[in-house]
Each structure stands twice: as structure tokens, then as C-alpha cells.
Design a protein around this motif. Structure first.
Motif, PDB file in Angstrom:
ATOM      1  N   ALA A  39      -5.227  10.496  -2.331  1.00 50.33           N
ATOM      2  CA  ALA A  39      -5.103   9.498  -1.258  1.00 50.33           C
ATOM      3  C   ALA A  39      -5.109   8.082  -1.823  1.00 50.33           C
ATOM      4  CB  ALA A  39      -6.228   9.674  -0.243  1.00 50.33           C
ATOM      5  N   GLY A  40      -5.939   7.827  -2.826  1.00 47.59           N
ATOM      6  CA  GLY A  40      -5.991   6.504  -3.445  1.00 47.59           C
ATOM      7  C   GLY A  40      -4.681   6.137  -4.122  1.00 47.59           C
ATOM      8  N   VAL A  41      -4.097   7.090  -4.820  1.00 49.15           N
ATOM      9  CA  VAL A  41      -2.800   6.850  -5.468  1.00 49.15           C
ATOM     10  C   VAL A  41      -1.740   6.558  -4.409  1.00 49.15           C
ATOM     11  CG1 VAL A  41      -0.934   7.928  -6.796  1.00 49.15           C
ATOM     12  CG2 VAL A  41      -3.321   8.171  -7.548  1.00 49.15           C
ATOM     13  N   GLN A  42      -1.723   7.337  -3.352  1.00 50.88           N
ATOM     14  CA  GLN A  42      -0.743   7.116  -2.284  1.00 50.88           C
ATOM     15  C   GLN A  42      -0.906   5.729  -1.662  1.00 50.88           C
ATOM     16  OE1 GLN A  42      -1.472  10.528   0.215  1.00 50.88           O
ATOM     17  NE2 GLN A  42      -0.030  11.806  -0.932  1.00 50.88           N
ATOM     18  N   ALA A  43      -2.141   5.295  -1.484  1.00 50.28           N
ATOM     19  CA  ALA A  43      -2.386   3.965  -0.923  1.00 50.28           C
ATOM     20  C   ALA A  43      -1.829   2.881  -1.843  1.00 50.28           C
ATOM     21  CB  ALA A  43      -3.885   3.756  -0.701  1.00 50.28           C
ATOM     22  N   PHE A  44      -2.048   3.031  -3.154  1.00 48.31           N
ATOM     23  CA  PHE A  44      -1.552   2.022  -4.091  1.00 48.31           C
ATOM     24  C   PHE A  44      -0.038   2.072  -4.231  1.00 48.31           C
ATOM     25  CE2 PHE A  44      -5.628   1.187  -6.753  1.00 48.31           C
ATOM     26  CZ  PHE A  44      -6.053   0.279  -5.803  1.00 48.31           C
ATOM     27  N   GLU A  45       0.550   3.253  -4.173  1.00 49.95           N
ATOM     28  CA  GLU A  45       2.003   3.361  -4.291  1.00 49.95           C
ATOM     29  C   GLU A  45       2.717   2.582  -3.187  1.00 49.95           C
ATOM     30  OE1 GLU A  45       2.538   7.630  -6.563  1.00 49.95           O
ATOM     31  OE2 GLU A  45       2.484   7.626  -4.379  1.00 49.95           O
ATOM     32  N   LYS A  46       2.100   2.459  -2.027  1.00 55.27           N
ATOM     33  CA  LYS A  46       2.714   1.787  -0.882  1.00 55.27           C
ATOM     34  C   LYS A  46       2.585   0.264  -0.920  1.00 55.27           C
ATOM     35  CE  LYS A  46       1.802   5.732   2.090  1.00 55.27           C
ATOM     36  NZ  LYS A  46       1.008   6.242   3.199  1.00 55.27           N
ATOM     37  N   LEU A  47       1.687  -0.263  -1.752  1.00 56.25           N
ATOM     38  CA  LEU A  47       1.413  -1.701  -1.726  1.00 56.25           C
ATOM     39  C   LEU A  47       2.637  -2.554  -2.012  1.00 56.25           C
ATOM     40  CD1 LEU A  47      -2.120  -2.075  -3.348  1.00 56.25           C
ATOM     41  CD2 LEU A  47      -1.496  -1.897  -0.930  1.00 56.25           C
ATOM     42  N   GLY A  48       3.512  -2.090  -2.897  1.00 54.65           N
ATOM     43  CA  GLY A  48       4.709  -2.867  -3.224  1.00 54.65           C
ATOM     44  C   GLY A  48       5.584  -3.154  -2.024  1.00 54.65           C
ATOM     45  N   GLU A  57      -6.661 -10.440  -1.172  1.00 57.89           N
ATOM     46  CA  GLU A  57      -7.302 -10.431   0.143  1.00 57.89           C
ATOM     47  C   GLU A  57      -6.544  -9.605   1.182  1.00 57.89           C
ATOM     48  OE1 GLU A  57      -7.598 -14.600   1.015  1.00 57.89           O
ATOM     49  OE2 GLU A  57      -9.248 -14.896  -0.399  1.00 57.89           O
ATOM     50  N   HIS A  58      -5.339  -9.181   0.867  1.00 58.29           N
ATOM     51  CA  HIS A  58      -4.518  -8.445   1.841  1.00 58.29           C
ATOM     52  C   HIS A  58      -5.258  -7.176   2.278  1.00 58.29           C
ATOM     53  CE1 HIS A  58      -1.193  -6.195   3.555  1.00 58.29           C
ATOM     54  NE2 HIS A  58      -0.529  -7.336   3.619  1.00 58.29           N
ATOM     55  N   PRO A  59      -5.262  -6.877   3.572  1.00 59.13           N
ATOM     56  CA  PRO A  59      -5.980  -5.696   4.073  1.00 59.13           C
ATOM     57  C   PRO A  59      -5.551  -4.381   3.412  1.00 59.13           C
ATOM     58  CG  PRO A  59      -5.326  -7.107   5.897  1.00 59.13           C
ATOM     59  CD  PRO A  59      -4.690  -7.674   4.670  1.00 59.13           C
ATOM     60  N   ALA A  60      -4.278  -4.216   3.109  1.00 65.03           N
ATOM     61  CA  ALA A  60      -3.828  -2.973   2.473  1.00 65.03           C
ATOM     62  C   ALA A  60      -4.391  -2.861   1.051  1.00 65.03           C
ATOM     63  CB  ALA A  60      -2.305  -2.910   2.450  1.00 65.03           C
ATOM     64  N   HIS A  61      -4.449  -3.981   0.343  1.00 62.01           N
ATOM     65  CA  HIS A  61      -5.045  -3.971  -0.997  1.00 62.01           C
ATOM     66  C   HIS A  61      -6.535  -3.678  -0.911  1.00 62.01           C
ATOM     67  CE1 HIS A  61      -7.057  -5.990  -4.442  1.00 62.01           C
ATOM     68  NE2 HIS A  61      -6.166  -5.276  -5.107  1.00 62.01           N
ATOM     69  N   GLN A  62      -7.225  -4.332  -0.002  1.00 59.55           N
ATOM     70  CA  GLN A  62      -8.663  -4.111   0.161  1.00 59.55           C
ATOM     71  C   GLN A  62      -8.970  -2.658   0.527  1.00 59.55           C
ATOM     72  OE1 GLN A  62     -11.398  -6.188  -0.330  1.00 59.55           O
ATOM     73  NE2 GLN A  62      -9.826  -7.328  -1.426  1.00 59.55           N
ATOM     74  N   ALA A  63      -8.130  -2.056   1.349  1.00 57.66           N
ATOM     75  CA  ALA A  63      -8.337  -0.650   1.730  1.00 57.66           C
ATOM     76  C   ALA A  63      -8.157   0.265   0.523  1.00 57.66           C
ATOM     77  CB  ALA A  63      -7.370  -0.265   2.850  1.00 57.66           C
ATOM     78  N   GLY A  64      -7.152   0.006  -0.296  1.00 61.43           N
ATOM     79  CA  GLY A  64      -6.945   0.810  -1.492  1.00 61.43           C
ATOM     80  C   GLY A  64      -8.095   0.672  -2.480  1.00 61.43           C
ATOM     81  N   VAL A  65      -8.548  -0.551  -2.679  1.00 64.63           N
ATOM     82  CA  VAL A  65      -9.676  -0.805  -3.584  1.00 64.63           C
ATOM     83  C   VAL A  65     -10.916  -0.055  -3.100  1.00 64.63           C
ATOM     84  CG1 VAL A  65     -11.276  -2.591  -4.387  1.00 64.63           C
ATOM     85  CG2 VAL A  65      -8.818  -3.007  -4.451  1.00 64.63           C
TER      86      VAL A  65
END
Length: 97
Positions: free
Chosen positions: A23-32, A73-81
Motif C-alpha cells: 500500500a505504501g508503494v502504491q501511494a508513492f507511485e501515484k504522487l507524480g 506539505e501536500h496531503p498526498a505526500h503526508q499520507a504516504g509518509v
């Protein structure tokens, strides 16, 4: 431009197929696609098996320090972190290029 590099090390006993990791990898893959300030984005598993190697890497770029801060600070980045904090540690380098 600012290069943002992150190297992740899975915690002892955590494997790549752990559902949290997947799930963490999938979250980071989407950040771009989700964060407009990213000018370049890639992430992948490290193929090296050397003892000093980290497990996963992010290589990205933003326009300037203000864009880097917005990315951080972006919410998607914070969620992945938040996800990765459960199963990994990491090191970061940010530098101009």
C-alpha cells in the motif's frame, strides 16, 4: 531546480510483500500524478543486494525551495509518509542542480 532523493530501509522483519508495504508503494507511485509541483518523479525497488543497500528509492525534482515545501506539505505526500513510518526508516538529500 532542486533534486529530492529519498532512500528507504525496511524495518527488521518487514518484507516487500507485506500489505502495508504494498500500500505504501502504491501511494508513492501515484504522487507524480497528484502533486503539480513535481517536475520529475520516479520511485522503485532497489535491485542491489549489497549489505549497505537501501530497499526503495525516490528520485524527484521541483522548481525551487518553495515548491519543495509545497510538495512536503501536500496531503498526498503526508499520507504516504505516514504509511511508510509504520515499517521503514529513510535518509534524504535535497540539492540544487
Amino acid at each position: 531546480m532542486i533534486r529530492h532523493l529519498v532512500l528507504f530501509k525496511l524495518n527488521e522483519g518487514v518484507e516487500r510483500d507485506d500489505p502495508r508495504v504494498v500500500a505504501g508503494v502504491q501511494a508513492f507511485e501515484k504522487l507524480g500524478e497528484l502533486i503539480p509541483d513535481l517536475r520529475f518523479w520516479e520511485c522503485a525497488w532497489n535491485i542491489s543486494d549489497r549489505p549497505i543497500a537501501h530497499d526503495f528509492a525516490i528520485n524527484s525534482a521541483v522548481e525551487d525551495l518553495d515548491a519543495l515545501q509545497r510538495y512536503l506539505e501536500h496531503p498526498a505526500h503526508q499520507a504516504g509518509v505516514a504509511q511508510w513510518r509504520e515499517f521503514a526508516t529513510w535518509v534524504i538529500a535535497d540539492y540544487p542542480f
